[in-house]
Scaffold this active site. Structure first.
Site, mmCIF file in Angstrom:
data_model
loop_
_atom_site.group_PDB
_atom_site.id
_atom_site.type_symbol
_atom_site.label_atom_id
_atom_site.label_comp_id
_atom_site.label_asym_id
_atom_site.label_seq_id
_atom_site.Cartn_x
_atom_site.Cartn_y
_atom_site.Cartn_z
ATOM 1 N N PHE A 35 -60.714 13.805 -30.325
ATOM 2 C CA PHE A 35 -61.510 13.559 -29.128
ATOM 3 C C PHE A 35 -60.766 12.889 -27.998
ATOM 4 O O PHE A 35 -60.991 13.153 -26.841
ATOM 5 C CB PHE A 35 -62.686 12.652 -29.489
ATOM 6 C CG PHE A 35 -63.813 13.438 -29.967
ATOM 7 C CD1 PHE A 35 -64.886 13.667 -29.162
ATOM 8 C CD2 PHE A 35 -63.757 14.010 -31.211
ATOM 9 C CE1 PHE A 35 -65.919 14.450 -29.598
ATOM 10 C CE2 PHE A 35 -64.784 14.778 -31.657
ATOM 11 C CZ PHE A 35 -65.876 15.008 -30.853
ATOM 12 N N ARG A 36 -59.915 11.965 -28.359
ATOM 13 C CA ARG A 36 -59.347 11.121 -27.321
ATOM 14 C C ARG A 36 -57.903 11.445 -26.961
ATOM 15 O O ARG A 36 -57.341 10.824 -26.082
ATOM 16 C CB ARG A 36 -59.461 9.644 -27.731
ATOM 17 C CG ARG A 36 -60.878 9.181 -27.568
ATOM 18 C CD ARG A 36 -61.154 7.850 -28.187
ATOM 19 N NE ARG A 36 -62.554 7.503 -27.995
ATOM 20 C CZ ARG A 36 -63.544 7.989 -28.734
ATOM 21 N NH1 ARG A 36 -63.285 8.819 -29.712
ATOM 22 N NH2 ARG A 36 -64.787 7.658 -28.494
ATOM 23 N N ILE A 105 -64.961 12.587 -39.854
ATOM 24 C CA ILE A 105 -66.242 13.027 -40.420
ATOM 25 C C ILE A 105 -66.098 14.381 -41.103
ATOM 26 O O ILE A 105 -67.081 15.070 -41.340
ATOM 27 C CB ILE A 105 -67.318 13.122 -39.313
ATOM 28 C CG1 ILE A 105 -66.843 14.023 -38.153
ATOM 29 C CG2 ILE A 105 -67.659 11.738 -38.777
ATOM 30 C CD1 ILE A 105 -67.899 14.252 -37.087
ATOM 31 N N HIS A 121 -67.979 6.816 -39.864
ATOM 32 C CA HIS A 121 -68.791 7.581 -38.915
ATOM 33 C C HIS A 121 -69.581 8.707 -39.574
ATOM 34 O O HIS A 121 -70.054 9.608 -38.899
ATOM 35 C CB HIS A 121 -67.898 8.123 -37.788
ATOM 36 C CG HIS A 121 -67.297 7.039 -36.948
ATOM 37 N ND1 HIS A 121 -66.148 7.200 -36.207
ATOM 38 C CD2 HIS A 121 -67.689 5.750 -36.751
ATOM 39 C CE1 HIS A 121 -65.864 6.055 -35.585
ATOM 40 N NE2 HIS A 121 -66.780 5.173 -35.907
ATOM 41 N N CYS A 129 -83.135 16.370 -43.327
ATOM 42 C CA CYS A 129 -84.341 16.580 -42.530
ATOM 43 C C CYS A 129 -84.848 15.211 -42.065
ATOM 44 O O CYS A 129 -84.974 14.293 -42.869
ATOM 45 C CB CYS A 129 -85.403 17.287 -43.359
ATOM 46 S SG CYS A 129 -87.041 17.263 -42.587
ATOM 47 N N CYS A 132 -88.672 14.802 -43.909
ATOM 48 C CA CYS A 132 -88.875 14.628 -45.356
ATOM 49 C C CYS A 132 -87.612 14.193 -46.098
ATOM 50 O O CYS A 132 -87.657 13.878 -47.274
ATOM 51 C CB CYS A 132 -89.430 15.905 -45.979
ATOM 52 S SG CYS A 132 -88.208 17.219 -46.167
ATOM 53 N N CYS A 150 -86.186 22.297 -41.165
ATOM 54 C CA CYS A 150 -86.539 22.263 -42.584
ATOM 55 C C CYS A 150 -87.820 23.076 -42.786
ATOM 56 O O CYS A 150 -88.554 23.339 -41.831
ATOM 57 C CB CYS A 150 -86.748 20.798 -42.962
ATOM 58 S SG CYS A 150 -87.241 20.523 -44.662
ATOM 59 N N SER A 191 -55.593 5.100 -32.551
ATOM 60 C CA SER A 191 -55.124 4.213 -31.482
ATOM 61 C C SER A 191 -55.802 2.856 -31.605
ATOM 62 O O SER A 191 -55.506 1.939 -30.856
ATOM 63 C CB SER A 191 -55.457 4.827 -30.127
ATOM 64 O OG SER A 191 -56.854 5.033 -30.041
#
Ligand code: ZN
Length: 241
Positions: A35-36, A105, A121, A129, A132, A150, A191
């Protein structure tokens, strides 16, 4: 560099409770975007910045657009563990490494064979769901269209910590405890700019703090050893013995 690798090897040889703390850089060698980083998602064109799309507010407001982005950019289900993931799993198997604490992740540490992994993360591999609590696989999310729902009618949410959401307490405590009791801490591919990375690292009180990163981090002055380079390439030269 050769000297630094030698030092790293000898420290690993004499340690028995190593904790590895890793970030996005660990997975970039598996083809998962950071991402960075300069080549990361932040420099790509999208209707909104990723940080906004990946916030809880955005998820609640526009889950359809969230999932369009999420399926395209976050679900990299073909990615395979690289040399870094594999070496860390070997070190755990050899009784050297206590645990992996990760900001990623993607589940690649477990795919490589690591058992004790604190996923700060969350994980794209778990989805539930919101009504439930029923579980869904990442493949089910990938195969669904629009907002996955669901059979009970509830919307499905990835077990991923979005911006504005708090981290799981049990996970934080587990990671903290391992870091506090570690005889060696290896930080790689991060970082250390993202909360709570830097604050967690402060719990380490030993004298073998190793930083492996392509670019300097705000923590460099605290490190006992710094290796500049791709984490997979560096760990690949280490023997788990
Ligand atoms: Zn349900």
């Amino acid at each position: 560099m050769k000297e630094a690798i030698k030092t790293l090897q000898s420290w690993i040889d004499e340690s028995r409770s190593i904790v590895f703390f890793g970030g996005a850089g660990v997975s970039t060698e598996s083809g998962i975007p950071d991402f960075r980083s300069v080549d990361g998602l932040y420099n790509q064109q999208y209707d909104y910045p990723p940080e906004e799309i990946l916030s809880r507010t955005f998820f609640d407001r526009d889950p359809e657009e969230f999932y369009r982005f999420y399926r395209n950019k976050m679900l990299c289900l073909d990615a395979k563990p690289n040399a870094a993931h594999k070496k860390l799993a070997e070190l755990e198997e050899a009784g050297k490494l206590k645990s992996v604490v990760t900001q990623n992740i993607d589940g690649l540490h477990q795919a490589a064979g690591s058992k004790r992994v604190w996923e700060l993360h969350g994980s794209v591999l778990r989805n539930y769901c919101m009504r439930c609590g029923r579980s869904f696989t990442a493949q089910q999310i990938l195969n669904s269209a629009g907002v996955p729902t669901c059979s009970c009618g509830g919307a499905v949410k990835p077990d991923v910590v979005l911006y504005e959401e708090s981290l799981d307490n049990r996970t934080i405590q587990g990671a903290l405890n391992d870091i506090e009791n570690a005889d060696m801490l290896i930080i790689g591919g991060t970082s250390l700019a993202v909360y709570p990375a830097a604050s967690l690292v402060r719990y380490y009180c030993g004298n073998k703090l190793v930083l492996i990163n392509k670019s300097p981090t705000p923590y460099d002055s605290h490190a006992d050893l710094i290796l500049a380079g791709p984490i997979g390439e560096i760990l690949d030269q280490i023997k788990a013995r």
